[in-house]
Enzyme design. Structure first.
Site, PDB file in Angstrom:
ATOM      1  N   HIS A  78       0.810  -1.212   0.000  1.00 30.14           N
ATOM      2  CA  HIS A  78       0.000   0.000   0.000  1.00 30.14           C
ATOM      3  C   HIS A  78       0.849   1.271   0.000  1.00 30.14           C
ATOM      4  CE1 HIS A  78      -3.362   2.584   1.791  1.00 30.14           C
ATOM      5  NE2 HIS A  78      -3.910   2.036   0.725  1.00 30.14           N
ATOM      6  N   LYS A  98       3.202   4.430  -1.178  1.00 30.06           N
ATOM      7  CA  LYS A  98       3.309   5.319  -2.335  1.00 30.06           C
ATOM      8  C   LYS A  98       4.607   6.109  -2.185  1.00 30.06           C
ATOM      9  CE  LYS A  98      -1.339   4.708  -1.840  1.00 30.06           C
ATOM     10  NZ  LYS A  98      -2.023   4.196  -0.640  1.00 30.06           N
ATOM     11  N   ASP A 112      17.377  10.090  -7.972  1.00 30.34           N
ATOM     12  CA  ASP A 112      18.794  10.489  -7.931  1.00 30.34           C
ATOM     13  C   ASP A 112      19.333  10.723  -6.520  1.00 30.34           C
ATOM     14  OD1 ASP A 112      18.949  10.308 -10.657  1.00 30.34           O
ATOM     15  OD2 ASP A 112      18.903  12.469 -11.031  1.00 30.34           O
ATOM     16  N   HIS A 152      -9.264  11.047   1.346  1.00 25.91           N
ATOM     17  CA  HIS A 152      -8.343   9.916   1.217  1.00 25.91           C
ATOM     18  C   HIS A 152      -7.031  10.156   1.973  1.00 25.91           C
ATOM     19  CE1 HIS A 152      -5.799   6.971  -1.152  1.00 25.91           C
ATOM     20  NE2 HIS A 152      -6.885   6.265  -0.940  1.00 25.91           N
ATOM     21  N   LYS A 156      -4.044  10.834   4.935  1.00 26.40           N
ATOM     22  CA  LYS A 156      -3.553  10.143   6.127  1.00 26.40           C
ATOM     23  C   LYS A 156      -2.497  11.042   6.772  1.00 26.40           C
ATOM     24  CE  LYS A 156      -4.184   6.867   2.649  1.00 26.40           C
ATOM     25  NZ  LYS A 156      -5.608   6.740   2.735  1.00 26.40           N
ATOM     26  N   ASP A 179       0.691  19.669  18.475  1.00 27.10           N
ATOM     27  CA  ASP A 179       1.403  20.726  19.199  1.00 27.10           C
ATOM     28  C   ASP A 179       2.162  21.688  18.292  1.00 27.10           C
ATOM     29  OD1 ASP A 179       0.423  19.779  21.551  1.00 27.10           O
ATOM     30  OD2 ASP A 179       2.298  18.923  22.286  1.00 27.10           O
TER      31      ASP A 179
END
Length: 412
Positions: free
Chosen positions: A119, A121, A126, A294, A296, A301
């Site tokens: 899952h 991404k 370089d 979608h 996450k 603080d």
């Protein structure tokens, strides 16, 4: 705040971190980085579709491979089940290495094993620039897709932490037993380019099975002022909820942003089961209603932040292979918090605690059962259908298919 023990050993100073919101910002920067690549492009993703975004990505990768850049792309076969030979053949013919993670046979078009997905991404170019987040390569991450376009986030990072991301991605290649000649040399640590401390954390089904969850929980316990979490799929374990509620009860202002117009209705149903438990502790709940959410991400603080692929649900915490970047930087936290505040102010429906039903007379009897399930689920997840996932290399045109090597990095 006191920094979390779960990630203490991997903090790197001297980084520059930039938040990228939705496909409009993210795709432009990734494509620009690929076009500037001189030596190496490493990529991993859950979804790569043959739509306008996927085709544009293919074109950028093809040009990179044709000018001699080493390209390696790992794609989850469950998330991207329909990639055609005609779409992939130009890349493999140009020398790019493409692998499908855990391609499985189907029964009447339905894949039976839906667990332990890749899952992540990730992009690394370089050894100088990397991208981490939750945005897939599909047109539904662009606003012009319509009312079902997704709201999402990623980060672009430069500096010493990029070496950790590159090392992880190269190790993932090397440990698949491919036998191919691919550089596994340790990446060179980048020069300091900014003021941000950053830490790259992955979740697997081995020693790092709880790494991302633990980083969140330790940050909750250290929080003193406020916590803002925006997450698409929220149904965490008992300990996560306990630490979050404890923060709210000691006076930390806690805001949670969930999907109000979900792409998966079950996600909202699951989160709403927990609303009473959350608002009773003083947690403020908001439902994002403009389009499917979608993201996450979290900010604590005004200095601790995270962006990545990990949801806060059983799949991400117990089964999927995930990756997040944790950041200690006030400027970055201020930017991300500002974007989340704008969502709350302009596009969210605040949940009135008095409107959350207390339930019927029998629900106080069933709630202990619910939290027993939440407490035990990570252990029970190990009993779900499992095998040793494999990756299959996509062969160049007119080349015989290769045997699928074992992906030991993803084994239990």
């Amino acid at each position: 705040m006191k920094w979390t023990r779960a990630v203490d050993s991997c903090w790197r100073a001297g980084n520059r971190v930039r938040v990228l919101e939705n496909g409009e910002e993210y795709f432009a920067r990734v494509f620009e980085a690929i076009d500037a690549a001189q030596r190496e492009v490493l990529m991993e993703t859950f979804i790569w579709f043959e739509d306008k975004v996927g085709i544009e990505l293919q074109e950028h990768l093809l040009r990179a491979a044709q000018r001699g850049v080493r390209v390696h792309f790992l794609v989850d076969a469950y998330g991207s089940p329909d990639l055609s030979e005609e779409f992939l053949a130009p890349l493999t013919a140009a020398g790019a290495t493409l692998r499908l993670y855990d391609r499985q046979p189907t029964l009447m078009g339905i894949r039976l094993n839906v667990f332990r997905r890749m899952h992540r991404k990730l992009v690394a170019v370089d050894e100088t620039t990397a991208f981490v987040g939750g945005i897939n390569y599909s047109a539904d991450h662009l606003a012009d897709f319509g009312p079902t376009a997704k709201q999402d986030y990623a980060v672009e990072v430069e500096g010493p932490v990029v070496a950790d991301i590159v090392a992880f991605m190269r190790h993932a290649i090397a440990t698949r037993g491919t036998g191919e000649r691919w550089s596994t040399a340790e990446p060179v640590d980048g020069e300091p380019v900014g003021d941000a401390h950053a830490c790259f954390v992955t979740r697997d089904n081995g020693r790092r099975s709880r790494s991302i969850e633990q980083a969140y929980r330790e940050a909750f316990r250290a929080a003193r002022k406020d916590i803002v979490i925006a997450n698409a799929y929220f149904f965490p374990g008992y300990g996560f909820l306990r630490d979050l509620r404890a923060a709210a009860k000691r006076g930390v202002e806690v805001h949670l942003i969930f999907q109000g117009e979900p792409d998966t209705p079950l996600a909202l149903m699951a989160a709403r089961v927990l609303y009473r438990h959350l608002v009773d502790a003083g947690v403020r709940v908001h439902e994002y209603c403009e389009r499917p959410f979608h993201g996450k991400v979290a900010v604590i603080d005004g200095e601790w932040s995270t962006v990545g692929s990990s949801n806060l649900d059983p799949l991400s915490f117990s089964l999927n292979l995930e990756a997040n970047v944790f950041v200690r930087d006030r400027d970055f936290a201020r930017e991300l918090r500002g974007r989340l505040d704008r969502l709350i102010e302009n596009h969210c429906r605040a949940i009135d605690p008095t409107s959350v039903p207390r339930g019927r007379f029998w629900q106080p009897l069933t709630r202990p059962l619910l939290f027993h399930v939440l407490r035990r689920f990570p252990r029970w997840a190990g009993w779900l259908p499992a095998h040793t996932p494999h990756t299959a290399r996509v062969p160049p045109p007119e080349s015989p298919p290769q045997a699928s090597p074992t992906d030991v990095q993803a084994s239990r």
